[in-house]
Enzyme design. Structure first.
Site, PDB file in Angstrom:
ATOM      1  N   GLU A  70     -11.813  73.266  36.548  1.00  0.00           N
ATOM      2  CA  GLU A  70     -12.404  72.435  37.505  1.00  0.00           C
ATOM      3  C   GLU A  70     -11.529  71.995  38.761  1.00  0.00           C
ATOM      4  O   GLU A  70     -12.141  72.142  39.949  1.00  0.00           O
ATOM      5  CB  GLU A  70     -12.735  71.107  37.052  1.00  0.00           C
ATOM      6  CG  GLU A  70     -13.505  70.211  37.813  1.00  0.00           C
ATOM      7  CD  GLU A  70     -14.266  69.061  37.242  1.00  0.00           C
ATOM      8  OE1 GLU A  70     -13.553  68.663  36.028  1.00  0.00           O
ATOM      9  OE2 GLU A  70     -14.995  68.309  37.831  1.00  0.00           O
ATOM     10  N   ASP A  88     -12.379  72.541  31.705  1.00  0.00           N
ATOM     11  CA  ASP A  88     -12.521  71.036  32.409  1.00  0.00           C
ATOM     12  C   ASP A  88     -11.269  70.254  31.663  1.00  0.00           C
ATOM     13  O   ASP A  88     -11.471  69.766  30.536  1.00  0.00           O
ATOM     14  CB  ASP A  88     -13.974  70.391  32.142  1.00  0.00           C
ATOM     15  CG  ASP A  88     -14.001  69.202  32.971  1.00  0.00           C
ATOM     16  OD1 ASP A  88     -13.107  68.515  33.327  1.00  0.00           O
ATOM     17  OD2 ASP A  88     -15.148  68.778  32.948  1.00  0.00           O
ATOM     18  N   ILE A  90     -10.450  67.104  31.952  1.00  0.00           N
ATOM     19  CA  ILE A  90     -10.938  65.698  31.739  1.00  0.00           C
ATOM     20  C   ILE A  90     -12.503  65.735  31.960  1.00  0.00           C
ATOM     21  O   ILE A  90     -12.934  65.613  33.237  1.00  0.00           O
ATOM     22  CB  ILE A  90     -10.212  64.694  32.512  1.00  0.00           C
ATOM     23  CG1 ILE A  90      -8.814  64.588  32.109  1.00  0.00           C
ATOM     24  CG2 ILE A  90     -10.977  63.210  31.849  1.00  0.00           C
ATOM     25  CD1 ILE A  90      -8.103  63.373  32.731  1.00  0.00           C
ATOM     26  N   ASP A  91     -13.431  65.925  31.272  1.00  0.00           N
ATOM     27  CA  ASP A  91     -14.938  65.717  31.360  1.00  0.00           C
ATOM     28  C   ASP A  91     -15.204  64.269  30.814  1.00  0.00           C
ATOM     29  O   ASP A  91     -14.821  63.797  29.658  1.00  0.00           O
ATOM     30  CB  ASP A  91     -15.566  66.755  30.374  1.00  0.00           C
ATOM     31  CG  ASP A  91     -17.121  66.602  30.777  1.00  0.00           C
ATOM     32  OD1 ASP A  91     -17.454  66.977  32.040  1.00  0.00           O
ATOM     33  OD2 ASP A  91     -17.936  66.282  30.060  1.00  0.00           O
ATOM     34  N   THR A  93     -14.463  61.851  34.074  1.00  0.00           N
ATOM     35  CA  THR A  93     -13.218  61.214  34.621  1.00  0.00           C
ATOM     36  C   THR A  93     -13.680  59.993  35.142  1.00  0.00           C
ATOM     37  O   THR A  93     -12.711  59.030  34.912  1.00  0.00           O
ATOM     38  CB  THR A  93     -12.982  62.153  35.846  1.00  0.00           C
ATOM     39  OG1 THR A  93     -12.705  63.615  35.523  1.00  0.00           O
ATOM     40  CG2 THR A  93     -11.809  61.559  36.643  1.00  0.00           C
ATOM     41  N   ASP A 231     -18.254  72.180  32.695  1.00  0.00           N
ATOM     42  CA  ASP A 231     -18.863  71.147  32.033  1.00  0.00           C
ATOM     43  C   ASP A 231     -19.426  71.604  30.672  1.00  0.00           C
ATOM     44  O   ASP A 231     -19.614  70.613  29.839  1.00  0.00           O
ATOM     45  CB  ASP A 231     -19.938  70.249  32.663  1.00  0.00           C
ATOM     46  CG  ASP A 231     -19.544  69.736  34.004  1.00  0.00           C
ATOM     47  OD1 ASP A 231     -18.455  69.047  33.915  1.00  0.00           O
ATOM     48  OD2 ASP A 231     -19.898  69.733  35.161  1.00  0.00           O
TER      49      ASP A 231
HETATM   50  C1  IPD Z   1     -18.733  65.183  35.081  1.00  0.00           C
HETATM   51  C2  IPD Z   1     -19.525  64.742  33.703  1.00  0.00           C
HETATM   52  C3  IPD Z   1     -20.744  64.105  33.973  1.00  0.00           C
HETATM   53  C4  IPD Z   1     -21.837  65.129  34.720  1.00  0.00           C
HETATM   54  C5  IPD Z   1     -21.277  65.606  35.800  1.00  0.00           C
HETATM   55  C6  IPD Z   1     -19.805  66.230  35.753  1.00  0.00           C
HETATM   56  P1  IPD Z   1     -16.180  65.235  35.280  1.00  0.00           P
HETATM   57  O1  IPD Z   1     -17.682  65.793  34.717  1.00  0.00           O
HETATM   58  O2  IPD Z   1     -19.702  65.807  32.733  1.00  0.00           O
HETATM   59  O3  IPD Z   1     -21.498  64.044  32.924  1.00  0.00           O
HETATM   60  O4  IPD Z   1     -22.918  64.259  35.066  1.00  0.00           O
HETATM   61  O5  IPD Z   1     -21.968  66.843  36.572  1.00  0.00           O
HETATM   62  O6  IPD Z   1     -19.018  66.782  37.033  1.00  0.00           O
HETATM   63  O7  IPD Z   1     -16.360  65.341  36.726  1.00  0.00           O
HETATM   64  O8  IPD Z   1     -16.020  63.962  34.671  1.00  0.00           O
HETATM   65  O9  IPD Z   1     -15.221  66.438  34.743  1.00  0.00           O
END
Ligand code: IPD
Length: 288
Positions: A70, A88, A90-91, A93, A231
């Site tokens: 990411e 990813d 940190i999913d 964040t 994600d």
């Molecule tokens: C996000 C989370 C969130 C989703 C966003 C993602 P991130 O990932 O998964 O639930 O709605 O589309 O970007 O940015 O925290 O790695």
């Protein structure tokens, strides 16, 4: 081979747990972020540190495999057909900087663009979800014995009694935004007016965690318009191995492409999966 994929899974689990330690020792705060696409799409120094760690470990262990992460992704790169790690660091964040514990490391391996190994690790809850194509999916909590997924898989009887997870995605403009608003409004009105369609909505901020919970059978569906490959790549493998479904607004065209996509995810069920997908599109009024 089956054994080679198990070895990869074991390496990914080790790397995900190391990454979990980096996450647990961080002290994030809401002012310690940089923005990517817009002010809702944030990254912290820990996102970058974890991705650097994972990338370095994978490059040493599997020098010939491609890597998409990411934080280092360059727009325009497609997912190669060769083995590719999709990461990813940190999913969730936003949850991370708020100390809300729906935060995970997500590491997937795709082969021919298909998620083949998936590892999702939440260090705050010490929950580890894994899946290997053709070999099932498991949840391991706090080092106890792995449990085969799904934990629950009764029949889906329709939206009227479903628990639906939602999220915005990071792109909050244009047609995606309008479609999201329509989905949210339709489902919220239904829930607010006596559960005509949907008695429960969940909005917890990590697509990977939500999809893993659906693989476990703890929520019925998830809708997001605007997810990226990192994600969903790992969780998609886990979900399909558990018997769940991923469909997008254009059935038959689902592909973990690295760009904005629409996802409708349905939990494992002994019956009613396709029917609830049809009902969802009917209620939302989506043209297909
Ligand atoms: C996000 C989370 C969130 C989703 C966003 C993602 P991130 O990932 O998964 O639930 O709605 O589309 O970007 O940015 O925290 O790695």
């Amino acid at each position: 081979s089956a054994t080679a994929l198990q070895e990869i899974r074991d390496v990914l689990v080790t790397i995900a747990k190391e990454s979990g330690q980096i996450i647990l020792s961080a002290h994030p705060n809401t002012t310690d972020t940089t923005t990517k696409k817009n002010t809702t799409d944030i990254a912290t120094a820990t996102d970058l540190a974890v991705e650097t760690h994972i990338r370095g470990r994978l490059k040493t262990q599997y020098p010939h495999y491609a890597f998409i992460g990411e934080e280092s992704f360059t727009p325009g790169s497609p997912i190669p057909s060769t083995p590719t790690f999709i990461v990813d660091p940190i999913d969730g964040t936003t949850n991370f900087v708020l100390h809300f514990p729906d935060v995970c490391v997500s590491i997937g391996l795709t082969v021919d663009g298909t998620p083949t190994v998936g590892v999702v690790y939440n260090p705050f809850l010490d929950e580890l979800y894994t899946g290997i194509s053709g070999q099932g999916a498991h949840l391991t909590r706090a080092n106890r014995a792995p449990q085969k997924l799904p934990l629950h898989s009764g029949p889906l009887v329709g939206l009227r009694s479903a628990c639906v997870g939602l999220d915005w995605g990071s792109d909050r403009e244009g047609p995606n935004f309008l479609l999201n608003l329509r989905v949210f409004e339709t489902l919220a009105r239904s829930a607010a007016t006596g559960g005509k369609f949907v008695p429960a909505l969940r909005f917890t901020g990590s697509a990977a965690m939500t999809i893993c919970r659906i693989a476990a059978g703890q929520q019925d569906m998830f809708w997001e318009c605007g997810c990226y490959a990192w994600d969903v790549a790992a969780a998609w493998c886990i979900l399909s191995e558990a018997g769940g479904l991923v469909v997008d607004a254009h059935p038959g065209n689902w592909n973990p492409r690295v760009d904005n996509e629409r996802f409708l995810v349905v939990r494992p069920a002994v019956q009613g999966q396709r029917e609830i997908v049809e009902e969802f599109w009917g209620v939302v009024g989506e043209e297909r």
